[in-house]
Design an enzyme around this catalytic site. Structure first.
Site, mmCIF file in Angstrom:
data_model
loop_
_atom_site.group_PDB
_atom_site.id
_atom_site.type_symbol
_atom_site.label_atom_id
_atom_site.label_comp_id
_atom_site.label_asym_id
_atom_site.label_seq_id
_atom_site.Cartn_x
_atom_site.Cartn_y
_atom_site.Cartn_z
ATOM 1 N N LYS A 79 62.676 23.420 -0.461
ATOM 2 C CA LYS A 79 62.865 22.164 -1.251
ATOM 3 C C LYS A 79 64.223 21.389 -0.733
ATOM 4 O O LYS A 79 65.271 21.866 -0.508
ATOM 5 C CB LYS A 79 62.862 22.461 -2.671
ATOM 6 C CG LYS A 79 63.086 21.108 -3.791
ATOM 7 C CD LYS A 79 63.105 21.737 -5.077
ATOM 8 C CE LYS A 79 62.970 20.670 -6.120
ATOM 9 N NZ LYS A 79 63.282 21.064 -7.471
ATOM 10 N N SER A 154 59.746 18.900 -10.561
ATOM 11 C CA SER A 154 60.139 18.224 -9.501
ATOM 12 C C SER A 154 59.849 18.704 -8.226
ATOM 13 O O SER A 154 59.911 18.297 -7.094
ATOM 14 C CB SER A 154 61.680 18.096 -9.631
ATOM 15 O OG SER A 154 62.370 19.399 -9.599
ATOM 16 N N SER A 178 60.731 23.208 -13.347
ATOM 17 C CA SER A 178 60.420 22.435 -11.937
ATOM 18 C C SER A 178 59.629 23.122 -10.594
ATOM 19 O O SER A 178 59.078 22.728 -9.815
ATOM 20 C CB SER A 178 61.545 21.823 -11.388
ATOM 21 O OG SER A 178 61.728 20.528 -11.735
HETATM 22 N N1 GLN Z 1 60.979 18.180 -15.380
HETATM 23 C C1 GLN Z 1 62.373 18.566 -15.890
HETATM 24 C C2 GLN Z 1 63.351 16.978 -15.810
HETATM 25 O O1 GLN Z 1 62.938 16.238 -15.579
HETATM 26 C C3 GLN Z 1 62.725 19.825 -15.357
HETATM 27 C C4 GLN Z 1 63.380 19.581 -13.929
HETATM 28 C C5 GLN Z 1 63.600 20.686 -13.223
HETATM 29 O O2 GLN Z 1 63.418 21.678 -13.486
HETATM 30 N N2 GLN Z 1 64.501 20.625 -12.245
HETATM 31 O O3 GLN Z 1 64.411 17.492 -16.041
#
Ligand code: GLN
Length: 485
Positions: A79, A154, A178
């Site tokens: 990532k 994400s 994420s």
């Molecule tokens: N979707 C969650 C957020 O928007 C988690 C993001 C993540 O785990 N990096 O913060």
């Protein structure tokens, strides 16, 4: 005979060991696959094809796959929040669009020590803030099962790359779901380790008390193999746990007889799609058939988890992202008249709307007069959530929930309503709050779209999650269905 790119990490490792394929051949197969499907998926920010072929050649010359590591010679994606020395690392942000880290993250060093082949960097929501990969400053990634839908986020680029067979596995990061939520939406496996099990050194920080790197793979067995390589104490991460690391593949026994599973009813409530409920309930029956005891339980504080997360994560993010001031690295405005204007313009131009929203929320929650009402309160609720989980784990080895309340949603469907987007991680946040491990395993389909089941355990229970996840996976073989792109 399936194409080379269709295979799992473990299967391709066996080919290498038996001299039925070379690392260059399998790397080339992935590169061909990328040129075939990537224009429809957009899972990568950067493809490092030449570097990958060079690494693959070296592995073939040295026969590194005979030296013990299952990752040797096998292409993966990292990532774009994980620092790679000399390779652009953007966090899918204009702020870091031209950032070439001077060092490798510990996880990268570890995978290189295992002779892994880096095929590129995964697209993501900017600075890992989001649940759909639509907050990438570059382009959204699309779901391989239906390209009009999001892959989740994400780590959406990583989930889509693995689901589309562009790489055999990926490393993602999980602050509030994420890796698990996109894995669920793309029909792959993701394991968020116990906080501190995998080094965060070189992971660009979002919310440091929650962030954790984890494997995203085509099977539970593959997740165990990747975890073997990346877990372990690192003195460069002050939150790293100094504990012996078992061989996680030892827990791939195929049996789960006698395990105790709790099913917290709060995760099956309002907002969960009927198709998701049906798939997870069917999976629970399968677990019973494997000799697992399944019992309903309750985690009442779950309903505060999302609210609590959206105080704590932005607070930490507002502190972490203060470093992007245009002085030492990253985007820098050079036209402003004063240093203060330059800093303001740098941040205005470098960050996208979701990142700005989080910084403002966090700065507000931490500001004098509001600190006790928001941040301190959220920390107390976090303790409640952890305690409730601790109590549940006195009774159960594993808690089972959906990995996401919905299947993949349409592009653009939730971008106008941040709150609705935030609810996408409702099943995942508790494990980050408590620092405990959780794995998402495919458990069926609803209207042709993948559904994921989440298994949560107490700290350092990765062996139990791998054991149960693998036993389930073996009895269903959902992973044999592949998307048609
Ligand atoms: N979707 C969650 C957020 O928007 C988690 C993001 C993540 O785990 N990096 O913060």
């Amino acid at each position: 005979m399936p194409a080379l790119y269709n295979l799992t990490l473990q299967e391709v490792h066996n080919l290498l060991r038996n001299r039925d394929a070379s690392s260059v051949e399998i790397t080339q197969a992935c590169l061909d696959r990328i040129s075939q499907v990537e224009s429809k998926i957009n899972a990568f920010v950067t493809v490092t094809g030449e570097l990958a072929l060079q690494q693959a050649r070296q592995v073939d010359d040295n026969r590194s796959y005979d030296q013990g590591s299952a990752l040797a010679g096998i292409p993966f994606q990292s990532k774009d929040v994980i620092c790679t020395r000399g390779i652009r690392t953007t966090c899918s942000s204009r702020m870091l669009e031209n950032f070439f880290p001077p060092y490798d993250a510990t996880v990268m060093e570890k995978i290189y020590a295992n002779h892994g082949v880096l095929l590129g960097k995964g697209n993501m929501d900017e600075f890992a803030m989001g649940s759909s990969t639509e907050h990438s400053a570059f382009y959204p990634t699309r779901n391989p099962w239906d390209t009009s839908r999001v892959p989740g986020g994400s780590s959406g680029g990583s989930a889509a790359a693995v689901a589309a067979d562009e790489v055999y596995y990926a490393l993602g990061s999980d602050t509030g779901g994420s890796i698990r939520q996109p894995a669920s939406l793309c029909g792959i496996v993701a394991l968020k380790p116990t906080y501190g099990l995998v080094s965060r050194y070189g992971l660009i920080a979002f919310a440091s008390s929650l962030d954790q790197i984890g494997p995203m793979t085509k099977s539970v067995a593959d997740a165990a193999l990747v975890l073997n390589a990346v877990a372990g104490y690192d003195p460069r991460d002050s939150t790293s746990i100094n504990t012996p690391i078992p061989d996680y593949s030892k827990f791939l026994t195929g049996e789960a007889n006698g395990m105790r599973v709790g099913v917290p009813k709060e995760f099956f409530g309002e907002g969960t799609q009927p198709g998701v409920l049906e798939a997870v309930n069917t999976a629970l029956n399968v677990l019973e058939g494997l000799g697992v005891s399944v019992e309903e339980t309750t985690l009442p504080s779950t309903r505060y988890a999302t609210a609590c997360y959206h105080i704590i994560a932005p607070s930490e993010c507002s502190a972490n992202l203060a470093r992007y001031d245009g002085v030492k690295f990253g985007h820098s405005n050079s036209e402003a008249a004063s240093i203060w204007d330059a800093m303001e313009m740098t941040r205005q131009e470098g960050f996208g709307p979701e990142v700005k929203r989080r910084i403002m929320l966090g700065a507000y929650a931490l500001s004098s007069g509001y600190y006790d009402a928001y941040y301190l309160k959220a920390q107390k609720v976090r303790t409640l959530i952890s305690r409730e989980l601790d109590e549940a784990f006195q009774k159960y080895d594993v808690l089972v929930t959906p990995s996401s309340p919905t299947v993949a949603f349409g592009l653009g469907e939730k971008t106008a309503n941040p709150l609705e987007m935030y609810l996408s991680d409702i099943c995942n946040i508790s494990a980050n709050m408590a620092g405990t491990p959780a794995i998402s395993v495919p458990c069926g389909f609803s209207d042709g779209l993948p559904v994921g089941m989440q298994l949560m355990g107490p700290a350092l229970s990765e062996p139990a999650l791998i054991r149960l996840g693998y036993a389930y996976e073996q009895s269903c073989r959902w992973r044999l269905s592949r998307p048609h792109i």
